[in-house]
Design an enzyme around this catalytic site. Structure first.
Site, PDB file in Angstrom:
ATOM      1  N   GLU A   1     -45.365  -9.348 -26.065  1.00  0.00           N
ATOM      2  CA  GLU A   1     -44.027  -9.889 -25.891  1.00  0.00           C
ATOM      3  C   GLU A   1     -43.026  -9.305 -26.895  1.00  0.00           C
ATOM      4  OE1 GLU A   1     -42.685 -11.922 -23.517  1.00  0.00           O
ATOM      5  OE2 GLU A   1     -40.822 -11.573 -24.600  1.00  0.00           O
TER       6      GLU A   1
ATOM      7  N   THR B   1     -39.852  -9.899 -18.858  1.00  0.00           N
ATOM      8  CA  THR B   1     -41.309  -9.760 -18.748  1.00  0.00           C
ATOM      9  C   THR B   1     -41.724  -9.481 -17.302  1.00  0.00           C
ATOM     10  OG1 THR B   1     -41.508 -11.457 -20.434  1.00  0.00           O
ATOM     11  CG2 THR B   1     -43.529 -10.803 -19.329  1.00  0.00           C
TER      12      THR B   1
ATOM     13  N   HIS C   1     -40.585  -5.366 -23.417  1.00  0.00           N
ATOM     14  CA  HIS C   1     -39.142  -5.043 -23.436  1.00  0.00           C
ATOM     15  C   HIS C   1     -38.645  -5.270 -24.852  1.00  0.00           C
ATOM     16  CE1 HIS C   1     -38.682  -9.377 -23.510  1.00  0.00           C
ATOM     17  NE2 HIS C   1     -39.493  -9.446 -22.455  1.00  0.00           N
TER      18      HIS C   1
HETATM   19  C1  GP9 Z   1     -42.285 -16.455 -19.818  1.00  0.00           C
HETATM   20  C2  GP9 Z   1     -42.526 -15.235 -20.632  1.00  0.00           C
HETATM   21  C3  GP9 Z   1     -41.286 -14.784 -21.355  1.00  0.00           C
HETATM   22  O1  GP9 Z   1     -43.348 -16.856 -19.065  1.00  0.00           O
HETATM   23  O2  GP9 Z   1     -43.086 -14.239 -19.868  1.00  0.00           O
HETATM   24  O3  GP9 Z   1     -40.341 -14.341 -20.496  1.00  0.00           O
HETATM   25  P1  GP9 Z   1     -39.182 -13.331 -20.888  1.00  0.00           P
HETATM   26  O4  GP9 Z   1     -37.999 -14.151 -21.290  1.00  0.00           O
HETATM   27  O5  GP9 Z   1     -39.651 -12.435 -21.985  1.00  0.00           O
HETATM   28  O6  GP9 Z   1     -38.951 -12.605 -19.633  1.00  0.00           O
HETATM   29 MN    MN Z   2     -41.025 -10.899 -22.364  1.00  0.00          MN
END
Ligand code: GP9
Ligand code: MN
Length: 636
Positions: free
Chosen positions: A254, A296, A471
């Site tokens: 993340e 994501t 990202h």
């Molecule tokens: C939510 C996680 C985060 O389930 O994948 O989302 P993002 O804001 O990074 O798209």
């Molecule tokens: Mn994300």
């Protein structure tokens, strides 16, 4: 005005108030909508009202009393029914209804079957207000007013309703910026704009996509098939099939950007583990994310399809009804048990629906994890327990398996419990950037533990681990703080370089013990699908894809970002200007001009495929030609 009319109440208004209050009670009793503050509660309370006033207000334009009453009753019934259908669906699926779900025939059987079992007699209560209105309409008590709308005139009434609607949308926008353009999650939509408006919005999205889809035909794909074929690169013999038969573990890191790798923050190493395994992996230092508003979910879309996400909204929401030739489907065909693991609400980013379109065998979501106060922070389950429990699931999976794990802790607003802070905060004026280093450091520790969990479970040796940043985590709003950290201005060139995300391929027994390699050629998330498939020994020649094997020998030196920026071996094109990659200096625009059409073409063709749902015309042998198509339609 005669005195007997003075205290009368308008029938449509009674209906609006009853439906409004009922909807709110249903929100509170039949759905689990998380409310974090009083403002969110207020928005939830307010949100059914504007829609109901606007719709029921139409009755004021009807001349005949009979039609007015009938209209109010029908509206009350239909809205009650919509609400109730959501309740029944929610009981089973823990999600709100969407049009594609209703109309996809394969879903419909499941849906009616499962939802029907959730219906019981006491549910008649959901129609209590409608029944009351029907009784009132029959009985016609003297306190009700039936003959048009005398006390407030129609324009004033509609102004009030519109003002309420704008208040609702305005408050929702401050609570959740870009709610409508990004369409994150059905729960968030219902929570902010209400069930009824949510359905209208869903209809709008659906109509827009259906129209574009209806206008497309298979010949379009044939027109630019050659351009797409030119994306393909022959696999590198040294690497082709190197991981054949192994479990595939893909870890979405993340918000992880490359600038923290091999870097320090006030003397503290930010990613000690991720630094240490560079030598034990194939590591790509000029690898870019290609996501847009779908964040994501966009990175997941790219990974699976080697297509670009769309530039507005989240393609996971807007095109979940499309046919895809996903990595997952390929892996299914290779007898993999394909699954995706993420300890969040399964409807977030419409994942539950889109994953079906990609063909995943299983989605391990929030309910498949033991999540509690202790093991959660910020957005939810912490990465370390998430990895630990995911490995427990992996032990039970049929082999070989392909799992995609989506981490969460290193997500804005980057908060941690005290015990998880391994390094201090940074000292800029941006709390976001200051905390980012800490949560990245936490994620690094969690990944290190994950490797150990895999070893302990005896899964490590037989697997290939692919890890990539999904990202950026630090947006342009923090340029001043980034300038302090990087020691240079964040101009369009630097900002583009900041879109690099780490990308690792770790193959135990092959790349470990220092046998890894670092590559400096440019690449992007669209390259993941062909790279992974080639490592597993499956050639992707003829597939519709916009990336190419990162390990191929004669790669095209071009990576295109979703917003049109691009990077070649020599240049960066950003902010309508061309920069030299070696110096970072702006150079003559002409230097980028020869590449620009090729970059734009990639985005355009990818969009055409998605908007026209063109992969439905794509058969085993490539594009189905028009004759075959005609035959198919005639036999239907
Ligand atoms: C939510 C996680 C985060 O389930 O994948 O989302 P993002 O804001 O990074 O798209
Ligand atoms: Mn994300």
């Amino acid at each position: 005005m005669t005195s007997d009319k003075k205290f009368k109440i308008s029938f449509p208004l009674i209906a609006a108030v009853l439906l409004w209050l009922k909807t709110y009670v249903v929100y509170k009793t039949s759905f689990s909508i998380t409310i974090e503050n009083t403002m969110q509660e207020f928005i939830l309370f307010l949100n059914p009202l504007p829609f109901l006033l606007i719709v029921l207000g139409l009755s004021f334009f009807m001349k005949k009393e009979k039609s007015r009453i009938r209209y109010v009753l029908i509206t009350a019934f239909v809205t009650s029914f919509i609400l109730y259908a959501n309740v029944a669906y929610y009981r089973f699926f823990n999600d709100f209804l969407t049009l594609p779900v209703l109309f996809q025939t394969s879903n419909f059987a499941d849906l009616t079957g499962s939802a029907a079992q959730e219906i019981n007699l006491a549910d008649i209560l959901y129609f209590a207000d409608f029944i009351l209105l029907a009784v009132l309409a029959k009985w016609k008590p003297s306190f009700l007013y039936w003959n048009g709308f005398r006390f407030i005139n129609r324009p004033v009434f509609y102004l009030v309703a519109a003002a309420l609607l704008f208040t609702n949308v305005g408050l929702a926008e401050t609570e959740r910026p870009q709610l409508l353009t990004r369409t994150f999650d059905r729960e968030l939509l219902v929570k902010n704009i209400g069930t009824y408006n949510y359905h209208l919005y869903d209809i709008y999205l659906q109509t827009k996509t259906s129209a574009q889809r209806a206008l497309a035909d298979g010949s379009e794909l044939a027109e630019f098939e050659n351009a797409i074929d030119s994306n393909y690169r022959e696999p590198n013999k040294d690497w082709f099939g190197k991981a054949e038969g192994r479990n595939v573990i893909m870890i979405s890191l993340e918000s992880l950007q490359s600038f923290v790798i091999n870097n320090e923050m006030n003397g503290h190493e930010v990613t000690p583990f991720l630094n240490s395994i560079i030598d034990d992996s194939l590591y790509f230092e000029n690898f870019y994310h290609q996501t847009s508003q779908g964040k994501t979910s966009d990175s997941e879309f790219i990974l699976d399809n080697s297509l670009f996400p769309t530039d507005r909204g989240a393609v996971f929401f807007t095109h979940s009804g499309n046919t895809y030739n996903s990595l997952t489907k390929e892996l299914n065909g290779m007898n993999y048990f394909t699954n995706t693991m993420h300890a969040n609400n399964k409807s977030f980013w419409n994942r539950d629906i889109m994953y079906d379109a990609f063909g995943y065998d299983c989605f391990y979501e929030l309910n498949d994890y033991e999540v509690n106060e202790e093991n959660s922070v910020g957005w939810g389950m912490k990465d370390d327990p998430f990895f630990k429990q995911s490995v427990e699931h992996m032990k039970e999976m049929p082999k070989p398996f392909a799992s995609k794990l989506i981490t969460l802790t290193n997500h804005h607003p980057f908060v941690l419990d005290e015990e998880d802070k391994y390094i201090p905060e940074y000292d800029s004026n941006s709390g976001t950037l200051n905390r980012y280093f800490q949560t990245v450091r936490y994620m690094d520790e969690a990944v290190k533990n994950m490797f150990q969990y895999l070893k302990d479970a005896g899964l490590y040796e037989d697997s290939i681990i692919v890890m990539y940043g999904d990202h950026y985590g630090i947006s342009e709003n923090h340029n001043a703080a980034m300038k302090q950290y990087l020691g240079k201005d964040v101009d369009p060139y630097v900002s583009t370089q900041l879109q690099r995300v780490p990308m690792y391929i770790h193959i135990p027994g092959v790349t470990d013990e220092g046998k890894g390699k670092t590559f400096d050629h440019v690449g992007g998330q669209v390259d993941l699908r062909p790279t992974i498939l080639h490592l597993l020994g499956k050639d992707t020649q003829g597939d519709i894809q916009f990336g190419s094997d990162l390990l191929a020998e004669n790669r095209e030196d071009l990576v295109v970002l979703r917003d049109g920026r691009f990077i070649t071996d020599e240049h960066v094109y950003a902010g309508n200007a061309c920069y030299d990659r070696e110096t970072g200096e702006e150079v003559d625009a002409e230097s980028c001009e020869t590449t620009k059409p090729r970059a734009d073409e990639k985005l355009m063709y990818s969009d055409k495929i998605i908007y026209g749902d063109l992969l439905r015309f794509y058969g085993e042998e490539g594009v189905i030609n028009n004759e075959e198509l005609n035959e198919q339609f005639q036999t239907k």
